[in-house]
Design an enzyme around this catalytic site. Structure first.
Site, PDB file in Angstrom:
ATOM      1  N   LYS A  81       1.297  -1.295  -0.238  1.00  0.00           N
ATOM      2  CA  LYS A  81      -0.290  -0.092  -0.187  1.00  0.00           C
ATOM      3  C   LYS A  81       0.426   1.324  -0.117  1.00  0.00           C
ATOM      4  O   LYS A  81       0.671   2.540  -0.871  1.00  0.00           O
ATOM      5  CB  LYS A  81      -1.380  -0.403   1.412  1.00  0.00           C
ATOM      6  CG  LYS A  81      -2.222  -1.342   1.467  1.00  0.00           C
ATOM      7  CD  LYS A  81      -2.671  -1.085   2.226  1.00  0.00           C
ATOM      8  CE  LYS A  81      -2.441  -1.489   3.629  1.00  0.00           C
ATOM      9  NZ  LYS A  81      -1.850  -2.951   3.803  1.00  0.00           N
ATOM     10  N   THR A  82       2.195   1.318   0.380  1.00  0.00           N
ATOM     11  CA  THR A  82       3.174   2.181   0.940  1.00  0.00           C
ATOM     12  C   THR A  82       3.596   2.311  -0.617  1.00  0.00           C
ATOM     13  O   THR A  82       3.391   3.974  -0.583  1.00  0.00           O
ATOM     14  CB  THR A  82       4.160   2.298   1.706  1.00  0.00           C
ATOM     15  OG1 THR A  82       3.323   1.942   3.409  1.00  0.00           O
ATOM     16  CG2 THR A  82       4.925   3.844   2.349  1.00  0.00           C
ATOM     17  N   ASP A 126      -1.654   6.491   6.639  1.00  0.00           N
ATOM     18  CA  ASP A 126      -1.625   4.906   6.641  1.00  0.00           C
ATOM     19  C   ASP A 126      -2.549   4.541   8.039  1.00  0.00           C
ATOM     20  O   ASP A 126      -2.393   5.919   8.671  1.00  0.00           O
ATOM     21  CB  ASP A 126      -0.858   4.377   6.825  1.00  0.00           C
ATOM     22  CG  ASP A 126      -0.148   2.908   6.611  1.00  0.00           C
ATOM     23  OD1 ASP A 126      -0.888   2.559   6.325  1.00  0.00           O
ATOM     24  OD2 ASP A 126       1.140   2.428   7.301  1.00  0.00           O
ATOM     25  N   THR A 175      -6.690  -1.927   6.825  1.00  0.00           N
ATOM     26  CA  THR A 175      -6.566  -2.701   6.518  1.00  0.00           C
ATOM     27  C   THR A 175      -7.869  -3.643   6.415  1.00  0.00           C
ATOM     28  O   THR A 175      -7.369  -4.723   5.905  1.00  0.00           O
ATOM     29  CB  THR A 175      -5.667  -3.366   8.485  1.00  0.00           C
ATOM     30  OG1 THR A 175      -6.993  -2.903   9.257  1.00  0.00           O
ATOM     31  CG2 THR A 175      -3.779  -4.130   8.568  1.00  0.00           C
ATOM     32  N   ARG A 234       6.845  -8.251   1.950  1.00  0.00           N
ATOM     33  CA  ARG A 234       7.368  -7.520   2.219  1.00  0.00           C
ATOM     34  C   ARG A 234       7.961  -8.598   3.388  1.00  0.00           C
ATOM     35  O   ARG A 234       9.050  -9.461   3.946  1.00  0.00           O
ATOM     36  CB  ARG A 234       6.931  -6.677   4.375  1.00  0.00           C
ATOM     37  CG  ARG A 234       7.676  -6.776   5.203  1.00  0.00           C
ATOM     38  CD  ARG A 234       6.830  -5.840   5.939  1.00  0.00           C
ATOM     39  NE  ARG A 234       7.110  -4.119   5.317  1.00  0.00           N
ATOM     40  CZ  ARG A 234       5.319  -3.992   5.107  1.00  0.00           C
ATOM     41  NH1 ARG A 234       4.541  -3.850   6.264  1.00  0.00           N
ATOM     42  NH2 ARG A 234       5.707  -2.789   5.305  1.00  0.00           N
TER      43      ARG A 234
HETATM   44  P1  ADP Z   1       1.929  -1.918   3.172  1.00  0.00           P
HETATM   45  O1  ADP Z   1       2.672  -0.182   3.172  1.00  0.00           O
HETATM   46  O2  ADP Z   1       1.195  -2.201   2.530  1.00  0.00           O
HETATM   47  O3  ADP Z   1       2.493  -2.057   4.475  1.00  0.00           O
HETATM   48  P2  ADP Z   1       4.835  -2.007   1.730  1.00  0.00           P
HETATM   49  O4  ADP Z   1       4.104  -0.889  -0.019  1.00  0.00           O
HETATM   50  O5  ADP Z   1       5.608  -0.910   2.445  1.00  0.00           O
HETATM   51  O6  ADP Z   1       3.495  -2.542   1.970  1.00  0.00           O
HETATM   52  O7  ADP Z   1       5.510  -3.179   0.867  1.00  0.00           O
HETATM   53  C1  ADP Z   1       6.827  -3.974   1.622  1.00  0.00           C
HETATM   54  C2  ADP Z   1       8.277  -4.028   0.888  1.00  0.00           C
HETATM   55  O8  ADP Z   1       7.387  -5.177   0.274  1.00  0.00           O
HETATM   56  C3  ADP Z   1       8.264  -3.206   0.175  1.00  0.00           C
HETATM   57  O9  ADP Z   1       9.364  -3.236   0.366  1.00  0.00           O
HETATM   58  C4  ADP Z   1       8.147  -3.290  -1.126  1.00  0.00           C
HETATM   59  O10 ADP Z   1       9.338  -3.204  -1.696  1.00  0.00           O
HETATM   60  C5  ADP Z   1       7.815  -4.549  -1.774  1.00  0.00           C
HETATM   61  N1  ADP Z   1       6.787  -4.466  -2.098  1.00  0.00           N
HETATM   62  C6  ADP Z   1       4.982  -4.925  -1.553  1.00  0.00           C
HETATM   63  N2  ADP Z   1       4.976  -5.092  -3.023  1.00  0.00           N
HETATM   64  C7  ADP Z   1       5.178  -4.775  -3.940  1.00  0.00           C
HETATM   65  C8  ADP Z   1       5.079  -5.307  -5.263  1.00  0.00           C
HETATM   66  N3  ADP Z   1       3.619  -5.433  -6.282  1.00  0.00           N
HETATM   67  N4  ADP Z   1       5.788  -5.698  -6.343  1.00  0.00           N
HETATM   68  C9  ADP Z   1       7.365  -5.440  -5.464  1.00  0.00           C
HETATM   69  N5  ADP Z   1       7.502  -5.059  -4.730  1.00  0.00           N
HETATM   70  C10 ADP Z   1       6.520  -4.692  -3.483  1.00  0.00           C
END
Ligand code: ADP
Length: 360
Positions: A81-82, A126, A175, A234
């Protein structure tokens, strides 16, 4: 895959924070994640539907020379998401400000952020469901009219001073979209639901990360790590780093399936991505209670953990994997749980064990 009903693997107690297979970011993740984040929609692996829809939303806004609609992203931690919010800003050639619901306790905190945004800026919020109520109400007006009322003074003499805001794009992450009050949910022009990743997609994430980290990894090793990553990029990236450590020390740096399996065995992450706690819960359920049904509190005592830890940290993934079921009579192991731990279910018709729910 759509596991939304069980995606409550959130920020549960201490046991969650130190888990290798926990989905929330730890300190090390934060340090390395910036380097591993895809920078464009094209680089973003999987989530076909969200990506396609978002691509249209952004291209249309760009063509109109307008600021993109507000975007809500829902899904479990670690699904990207981030990352997507940063991609939205990059695709719109806009700056991004990152904050979170729990960081905004007073409406004034939000007013300060909103009033300092530049035109077209992306505001990533977030855990938007954890914002305080007054801040949430201020956000309604900001999203809709690009305006906030700043209250000056107290009591009967208080006055509301309207403040115009530049147009901005709010990207909210949660979430579960269902946790948001409908008036807030309705103010998003686009809602994207992020799902857990298929193994093949995680393999692509792992190959991509390995390349960025300058690691040699073969296809089998990537598949082995992907299979243990609980559908979450992640976790895939974190397990890859642990396998790299092991390979550097014990295997001349080269990552094969065997090295990956041994390394993750050392870290107690099994072939299906279960860790020590998950297995302790399953083992207690099978060995002490014949597969259930057993009450949550009893199960928690048996594994020496808090009730909340078992319920919020271990169970969601076990339920998602079809290893454990929550029933009105208590927790019950499925046939897959017996198979996973290599145990044979007792035959006891009607008396606990497989009786009732899953009994043959
Ligand atoms: P969230 O915000 O949903 O908790 P993040 O955006 O911080 O998740 O993603 C966590 C990690 O996973 C990041 O380091 C990112 O590089 C990796 N990641 C997440 N989604 C992907 C994707 N679709 N392709 C490649 N890497 C991803």
């Amino acid at each position: 895959m759509n596991w939304d009903d069980t995606s409550s693997e959130t920020e549960a107690p201490d046991a969650a924070a130190e888990r290798l297979v926990g989905a929330s970011a730890d300190g090390e993740d934060q340090a390395v994640e910036a380097a591993l984040r895809p920078k464009s929609l094209g680089e973003f692996v999987g989530q076909e539907r969200v990506r396609e829809q978002l691509d249209l939303v952004l291209k249309a806004a760009l063509a109109r020379g307008a600021t993109a609609d507000h975007v809500l992203l829902s899904g479990a931690p670690g699904l990207g998401k981030t990352t997507l919010s940063m991609i939205i800003a990059a695709e719109m050639n806009a700056p991004i400000r990152i904050t979170s619901g729990p960081a905004i306790q007073h409406a004034g905190d939000l007013a300060a952020i909103l009033s300092s945004l530049q035109e077209g800026e992306v505001l990533f919020l977030d855990e938007i469901h954890r914002m305080s109520r007054p801040a949430e109400e201020m956000l309604y007006m900001a999203m809709e009219d690009f305006r906030v009322d700043v209250i000056v003074g107290k009591g009967p003499g208080a006055t509301a001073i309207p403040l115009e805001l530049p147009p901005f794009t709010l990207v909210g992450a949660t979430t579960r979209a269902g946790l948001l009050p409908p008036p807030l949910r309705d103010r998003f022009g686009f809602t994207g639901h992020m799902e857990f990743y298929e193994s093949a997609e995680l393999e692509r994430v792992i190959h991509r990360s390995a390349q960025l980290l300058d690691l040699e990894i073969d296809a089998d090793a990537a598949a082995e790590i992907a299979g243990r990553s609980r559908g979450t990029p992640r976790i895939a990236n974190r397990l890859l780093r642990r396998v790299r450590d092991y390979a550097q020390v014990k295997a001349d740096g080269y990552l094969t399936r065997e090295v990956a399996a041994i390394a993750l065995g050392v870290y107690e992450v099994d072939a299906r991505g279960l860790d020590r706690l998950d297995r302790a819960v399953l083992q207690a359920l099978l060995k002490l209670f014949g597969g259930g049904p057993v009450g949550l509190s009893t199960l928690a005592v048996a594994v020496g953990e808090e009730r909340e830890t078992v319920e919020e940290v271990a169970e969601p993934f076990l339920v998602r994997e079809g290893l454990l079921a929550r029933t009105p009579r208590g927790r019950v192991a499925t046939p897959a749980a017996w198979a996973h731990l290599g145990l044979t279910p007792p035959y006891a018709p009607g008396a606990g064990g497989q009786g009732g729910l899953f009994g043959a």
